[in-house]
Design a protein around this motif. Structure first.
Motif, PDB file in Angstrom:
ATOM      1  N   UNK A   1      -6.705 -54.412 -46.405  1.00 44.20           N
ATOM      2  CA  UNK A   1      -7.895 -54.311 -46.190  1.00 44.20           C
ATOM      3  C   UNK A   1      -8.587 -53.486 -44.871  1.00 44.20           C
ATOM      4  N   UNK A   2      -9.294 -52.516 -45.192  1.00 46.81           N
ATOM      5  CA  UNK A   2      -9.745 -51.611 -44.243  1.00 46.81           C
ATOM      6  C   UNK A   2     -10.500 -52.474 -43.240  1.00 46.81           C
ATOM      7  N   UNK A   3     -10.095 -52.372 -41.845  1.00 52.84           N
ATOM      8  CA  UNK A   3     -11.026 -53.162 -40.958  1.00 52.84           C
ATOM      9  C   UNK A   3     -11.870 -51.952 -39.966  1.00 52.84           C
ATOM     10  N   UNK A   4     -12.947 -51.709 -40.168  1.00 49.29           N
ATOM     11  CA  UNK A   4     -13.741 -50.699 -39.874  1.00 49.29           C
ATOM     12  C   UNK A   4     -14.462 -51.163 -38.471  1.00 49.29           C
ATOM     13  N   UNK A   5     -14.472 -52.566 -38.224  1.00 53.41           N
ATOM     14  CA  UNK A   5     -15.148 -53.103 -37.115  1.00 53.41           C
ATOM     15  C   UNK A   5     -14.312 -54.088 -36.673  1.00 53.41           C
ATOM     16  N   UNK A   6     -14.200 -54.310 -35.266  1.00 48.36           N
ATOM     17  CA  UNK A   6     -13.419 -55.609 -34.714  1.00 48.36           C
ATOM     18  C   UNK A   6     -14.445 -55.714 -33.575  1.00 48.36           C
ATOM     19  N   UNK A   7     -15.361 -56.600 -33.714  1.00 49.83           N
ATOM     20  CA  UNK A   7     -16.339 -56.571 -32.433  1.00 49.83           C
ATOM     21  C   UNK A   7     -16.355 -58.176 -31.923  1.00 49.83           C
ATOM     22  N   UNK A   8     -15.829 -58.169 -30.650  1.00 53.59           N
ATOM     23  CA  UNK A   8     -15.881 -59.436 -30.287  1.00 53.59           C
ATOM     24  C   UNK A   8     -16.964 -59.440 -28.927  1.00 53.59           C
ATOM     25  N   UNK A   9     -17.917 -60.474 -29.034  1.00 56.77           N
ATOM     26  CA  UNK A   9     -18.781 -60.564 -28.000  1.00 56.77           C
ATOM     27  C   UNK A   9     -18.552 -61.937 -27.099  1.00 56.77           C
ATOM     28  N   UNK A  10     -18.221 -61.525 -25.827  1.00 58.42           N
ATOM     29  CA  UNK A  10     -17.948 -62.633 -24.853  1.00 58.42           C
ATOM     30  C   UNK A  10     -19.066 -63.234 -24.594  1.00 58.42           C
TER      31      UNK A  10
ATOM     32  N   UNK B   1     -35.033 -49.101 -34.523  1.00 60.36           N
ATOM     33  CA  UNK B   1     -33.817 -48.381 -34.389  1.00 60.36           C
ATOM     34  C   UNK B   1     -32.929 -49.519 -34.027  1.00 60.36           C
ATOM     35  N   UNK B   2     -33.148 -50.163 -33.035  1.00 63.26           N
ATOM     36  CA  UNK B   2     -32.234 -51.246 -32.728  1.00 63.26           C
ATOM     37  C   UNK B   2     -31.906 -52.343 -33.749  1.00 63.26           C
ATOM     38  N   UNK B   3     -32.848 -52.785 -34.655  1.00 62.94           N
ATOM     39  CA  UNK B   3     -32.800 -53.609 -35.543  1.00 62.94           C
ATOM     40  C   UNK B   3     -32.026 -53.167 -36.570  1.00 62.94           C
ATOM     41  N   UNK B   4     -32.226 -51.615 -37.122  1.00 64.22           N
ATOM     42  CA  UNK B   4     -31.400 -51.036 -38.075  1.00 64.22           C
ATOM     43  C   UNK B   4     -30.089 -51.038 -37.714  1.00 64.22           C
ATOM     44  N   UNK B   5     -29.785 -50.796 -36.388  1.00 65.28           N
ATOM     45  CA  UNK B   5     -28.281 -50.888 -35.862  1.00 65.28           C
ATOM     46  C   UNK B   5     -27.701 -52.081 -35.973  1.00 65.28           C
ATOM     47  N   UNK B   6     -28.547 -53.099 -35.604  1.00 62.06           N
ATOM     48  CA  UNK B   6     -27.970 -54.604 -35.766  1.00 62.06           C
ATOM     49  C   UNK B   6     -28.019 -54.747 -37.154  1.00 62.06           C
ATOM     50  N   UNK B   7     -28.617 -54.555 -37.973  1.00 65.25           N
ATOM     51  CA  UNK B   7     -28.294 -54.970 -39.410  1.00 65.25           C
ATOM     52  C   UNK B   7     -27.146 -54.085 -40.138  1.00 65.25           C
ATOM     53  N   UNK B   8     -27.077 -52.983 -39.780  1.00 61.51           N
ATOM     54  CA  UNK B   8     -25.581 -52.414 -40.175  1.00 61.51           C
ATOM     55  C   UNK B   8     -24.511 -52.913 -39.638  1.00 61.51           C
ATOM     56  N   UNK B   9     -24.513 -53.408 -38.335  1.00 60.61           N
ATOM     57  CA  UNK B   9     -23.370 -53.692 -37.829  1.00 60.61           C
ATOM     58  C   UNK B   9     -22.994 -55.248 -38.256  1.00 60.61           C
ATOM     59  N   UNK B  10     -24.140 -56.192 -38.412  1.00 64.92           N
ATOM     60  CA  UNK B  10     -23.905 -57.376 -38.845  1.00 64.92           C
ATOM     61  C   UNK B  10     -23.587 -57.203 -40.398  1.00 64.92           C
ATOM     62  N   UNK B  11     -23.993 -56.468 -41.185  1.00 64.02           N
ATOM     63  CA  UNK B  11     -23.579 -56.183 -42.623  1.00 64.02           C
ATOM     64  C   UNK B  11     -22.149 -55.657 -42.754  1.00 64.02           C
ATOM     65  N   UNK B  12     -21.551 -54.814 -41.913  1.00 65.86           N
ATOM     66  CA  UNK B  12     -20.240 -54.451 -41.833  1.00 65.86           C
ATOM     67  C   UNK B  12     -19.403 -55.625 -41.541  1.00 65.86           C
ATOM     68  N   UNK B  13     -19.744 -56.388 -40.483  1.00 70.23           N
ATOM     69  CA  UNK B  13     -18.990 -57.563 -39.826  1.00 70.23           C
ATOM     70  C   UNK B  13     -18.845 -58.596 -41.159  1.00 70.23           C
TER      71      UNK B  13
ATOM     72  N   UNK C   1     -19.407 -58.263 -44.093  1.00 68.18           N
ATOM     73  CA  UNK C   1     -18.659 -57.976 -45.465  1.00 68.18           C
ATOM     74  C   UNK C   1     -17.319 -57.875 -45.290  1.00 68.18           C
ATOM     75  N   UNK C   2     -16.793 -57.424 -44.063  1.00 71.10           N
ATOM     76  CA  UNK C   2     -15.139 -57.390 -43.753  1.00 71.10           C
ATOM     77  C   UNK C   2     -14.525 -58.869 -43.810  1.00 71.10           C
ATOM     78  N   UNK C   3     -15.558 -59.824 -43.096  1.00 73.37           N
ATOM     79  CA  UNK C   3     -14.798 -61.047 -43.193  1.00 73.37           C
ATOM     80  C   UNK C   3     -14.946 -61.666 -44.574  1.00 73.37           C
ATOM     81  N   UNK C   4     -15.965 -61.497 -45.411  1.00 70.36           N
ATOM     82  CA  UNK C   4     -16.173 -62.002 -46.835  1.00 70.36           C
ATOM     83  C   UNK C   4     -15.411 -61.537 -47.555  1.00 70.36           C
ATOM     84  N   UNK C   5     -14.916 -60.260 -47.597  1.00 71.92           N
ATOM     85  CA  UNK C   5     -13.919 -59.492 -48.239  1.00 71.92           C
ATOM     86  C   UNK C   5     -12.492 -59.822 -48.226  1.00 71.92           C
TER      87      UNK C   5
END
Length: 162
Positions: free
Chosen positions: A3-12, A98-110, A112-116
């Motif tokens: 499964x393609x992993x397009x994002x691997x975002x760890x927030x400390x 703009x920030x909310x749009x980027x947050x939404x895109x990033x959360x959607x991708x994160x 989606x990858x976890x769910x898939x």
């Protein structure tokens, strides 16, 4: 198949704290000056965009140069304050959009990858449970509750009888 992993975002924790502190500061600064309008009042108000702000600025300039033409019920100084407030708030709003749009895109991708990935695991587990792989059935039974009505008829009848 991988499964393609397009994002691997760890927030400390340090970054989480900084984000929450900044959000809290923004709320603290904006909350006292912001107004909530009922939907019907908001709908009834004339709306302004950048094009009409240009009109307002030119009209204010004209009124400043010709004070004898300004009706007594218009307080030009209050108009100027409102105009500057709109410019600032509109600028903040655009930045936040703009920030909310980027947050939404990033959360959607994160998400989606976890769910898939876990949906693939679930489908693998489903087959493993059918094949009698040890420990697969209890885990599958625990997870299948998230997909009601997607099993075969015998599963549906068994669930209804339980």
């Amino acid at each position: 198949m991988s499964i393609e992993n397009r994002i691997n975002l760890e927030i400390d924790d340090t970054k989480k704290t900084a984000i929450n502190t900044n959000l809290s500061g923004l709320k603290t600064e904006l909350s006292p000056i912001l107004i909530a309008l009922p939907a019907n009042q908001k709908k009834a108000l004339p709306k302004i965009g950048e094009h009409y702000m240009d009109f307002v600025e030119r009209a204010v300039e004209g009124a400043d140069k010709n004070p004898m033409l300004v009706p007594p019920y218009i307080n030009l100084e209050e108009v100027k304050v409102d105009m500057e407030a709109w410019k600032l708030l509109h600028s903040i709003e655009r930045d936040l959009e703009r920030l909310v749009s980027l947050l939404d895109d990033t959360a959607t991708l994160s998400g989606s990858e976890a769910y898939s990935s876990m949906l693939s695991f679930y489908n693998f587990l489903k087959q493993a449970a059918k094949d009698g792989v040890p420990n697969a059935k209890p885990l599958y039974d625990n997870l299948k509750q998230y997909f009601p009505g997607t099993g075969n008829k015998s599963n549906t009848q068994n669930t209804e009888e339980e």
